[in-house]
Design an enzyme around this catalytic site. Structure first.
Site, PDB file in Angstrom:
ATOM      1  N   GLU A  35       0.829  -1.214   0.000  1.00  0.00           N
ATOM      2  CA  GLU A  35       0.000   0.000   0.000  1.00  0.00           C
ATOM      3  C   GLU A  35       0.860   1.259   0.000  1.00  0.00           C
ATOM      4  O   GLU A  35       0.537   2.240  -0.660  1.00  0.00           O
ATOM      5  CB  GLU A  35      -0.959   0.006   1.198  1.00  0.00           C
ATOM      6  CG  GLU A  35      -2.093  -0.996   1.084  1.00  0.00           C
ATOM      7  CD  GLU A  35      -3.021  -0.714  -0.105  1.00  0.00           C
ATOM      8  OE1 GLU A  35      -3.067   0.430  -0.593  1.00  0.00           O
ATOM      9  OE2 GLU A  35      -3.678  -1.670  -0.557  1.00  0.00           O
ATOM     10  N   TYR A 118      -7.050   6.528   3.667  1.00  0.00           N
ATOM     11  CA  TYR A 118      -7.154   5.468   2.654  1.00  0.00           C
ATOM     12  C   TYR A 118      -6.292   4.259   3.038  1.00  0.00           C
ATOM     13  O   TYR A 118      -6.757   3.117   3.050  1.00  0.00           O
ATOM     14  CB  TYR A 118      -6.733   6.003   1.273  1.00  0.00           C
ATOM     15  CG  TYR A 118      -6.467   4.855   0.330  1.00  0.00           C
ATOM     16  CD1 TYR A 118      -7.520   4.192  -0.281  1.00  0.00           C
ATOM     17  CD2 TYR A 118      -5.167   4.369   0.140  1.00  0.00           C
ATOM     18  CE1 TYR A 118      -7.301   3.086  -1.084  1.00  0.00           C
ATOM     19  CE2 TYR A 118      -4.929   3.267  -0.657  1.00  0.00           C
ATOM     20  CZ  TYR A 118      -5.997   2.629  -1.267  1.00  0.00           C
ATOM     21  OH  TYR A 118      -5.767   1.520  -2.033  1.00  0.00           O
ATOM     22  N   ASP A 136      -9.958   5.922  -2.640  1.00  0.00           N
ATOM     23  CA  ASP A 136      -8.937   6.637  -3.423  1.00  0.00           C
ATOM     24  C   ASP A 136      -9.612   7.235  -4.666  1.00  0.00           C
ATOM     25  O   ASP A 136     -10.846   7.217  -4.773  1.00  0.00           O
ATOM     26  CB  ASP A 136      -7.778   5.688  -3.784  1.00  0.00           C
ATOM     27  CG  ASP A 136      -8.198   4.624  -4.796  1.00  0.00           C
ATOM     28  OD1 ASP A 136      -9.417   4.512  -5.102  1.00  0.00           O
ATOM     29  OD2 ASP A 136      -7.309   3.911  -5.301  1.00  0.00           O
TER      30      ASP A 136
END
Ligand code: SF4
Length: 360
Positions: A35, A118, A136
């Site tokens: 991520e 996020y 996102d």
């Protein structure tokens, strides 16, 4: 928000998702690494770095003591090195405060450096099954089209609203702890499915592939012919700056105010007399004399500024004592400061000058 689209979306995801290495693990650290790498880098570019990074630094313990030059070498080519620094700092916090493990909730994850809403939701849902929406740009686009949502998605408040609505929608998913047939958490699958749909099907700039979209029958933008127009992305307008000279015209213990026009900004409210532009002391005297006052004494006041939605007032001020015998022209009204405070609606734009009267 409707939830009928969730099931077909998940079926599509399980059949059509790209085979990416971070989709074969439930290790929170490995998911975290992916991520963070994906925050500012395309999937294709991350692929070359991900396995190499995890081979060299397979857990928070190893990352927490990795010399910076080794870390930066592993990161070289990904750019935005602050991400690597945050990762090392996070690993150190995990070692010191969490026994080397990631906390399992979005709220706790948000306390770690470099982890925003996020990323926290992505890790919490994919690694731990928390039903929290990871929103996102891809997800905002899918959501805006699905709902024919016309608010500006660049506004933080709008993004929060979308997060809240999608999180509510996730209530229909099986509970945390349940795993899908593929061994993954439904909450993580849902978030990744929304992202994947935005990345592969619901594309921006007129490229949406509505013909092969698994949720097209639920899509309001398609029904209403708004696919090309949505989402709305309106960059914040730069505020226009206006310069004003504000006058405290004093007659004894009274000060002049006047009513603003019935139309336009602050319509119908009271104001201190003012004029466009910054005036010198001489020009200020000429201005009040043209209004029918005889100026006795001039004092420069402090500068002030006030922000409206589309305009900023930059103000300079003068206190001008006038002769009691002045011929008063125009719409000016003379009031004592206590009357002004009690009986007249003076906008906060003038409060810097009103305070000077109150604090005398
Ligand atoms: S139908 Fe088209 S616009 Fe609607 S979600 Fe699917 S791809 Fe996006």
């Amino acid at each position: 928000m409707q939830s009928d689209f969730v099931k077909p979306l998940l079926l599509w995801y399980n059949a059509a998702k790209r085979d990416l290495p971070w989709r074969h693990t439930d290790d929170p650290y490995a998911i975290y690494v992916s991520e963070i790498m994906l925050q500012q880098t395309r999937v294709e570019a991350v692929l070359g770095y991900y396995a190499r990074f995890l081979d060299a630094l397979p857990d928070p313990a190893r990352l927490s003591v990795c010399p910076d030059d080794v870390l930066f070498k592993l990161w070289e080519g990904l750019g935005y090195y602050s991400r690597a620094r945050h990762m090392k700092k996070t690993a150190q916090i995990l070692m010191e405060e969490h026994g080397g493990r990631f906390p399992g909730t979005k709220n706790e994850l948000l306390k770690l450096p470099g982890i925003g809403s996020y990323t926290a939701s992505a890790i919490a849902s994919i690694a731990f099954g928390e039903k929290t929406a990871a929103v996102d740009g891809n997800v905002l686009r899918v959501y805006a089209r699905l709902q024919a949502f016309r608010d500006n998605i660049l506004r933080d408040a709008v993004k929060k609203q979308v997060e809240a609505e999608l999180t509510e929608t996730m209530a229909v998913l099986p509970d945390a702890g349940d795993v899908s047939a593929t061994g993954t958490h439904p909450a993580g699958d849902f978030n990744q499915a929304m992202i994947e749909l935005g990345a592969l099907v619901c594309l921006p700039r007129g490229e949406a592939r509505c013909g092969s979209c698994p949720i097209s029958r639920f899509c309001q933008a398609k029904v209403q012919g708004l696919v090309e127009e949505l989402p709305l992305r309106l960059a914040p307008q730069k505020r226009r700056e206006e310069k004003l000279t504000v006058f405290l015209i004093r007659d004894g213990d009274e000060v002049a105010i006047r009513k603003r026009p019935e139309k336009g900004l602050l319509s119908g409210l009271y104001e201190f007399p003012n004029t466009e532009g910054f005036l010198t002391a001489e020009e200020a005297v000429r201005f009040v004399e043209a209004e029918g006052f005889e100026a006795l004494k001039v004092r420069k006041l402090r500068d002030a500024r006030h922000l409206f939605t589309h305009v900023t007032w930059l103000m300079e001020g003068y206190e001008i004592r006038v002769s009691p015998g002045s011929v008063r022209r125009g719409d000016c009204l003379f009031v004592r400061p206590d009357e002004l405070k009690r009986d007249y609606a003076l906008p906060s734009a003038f409060s810097a000058y009103a305070e000077l009267l109150i604090n005398e």
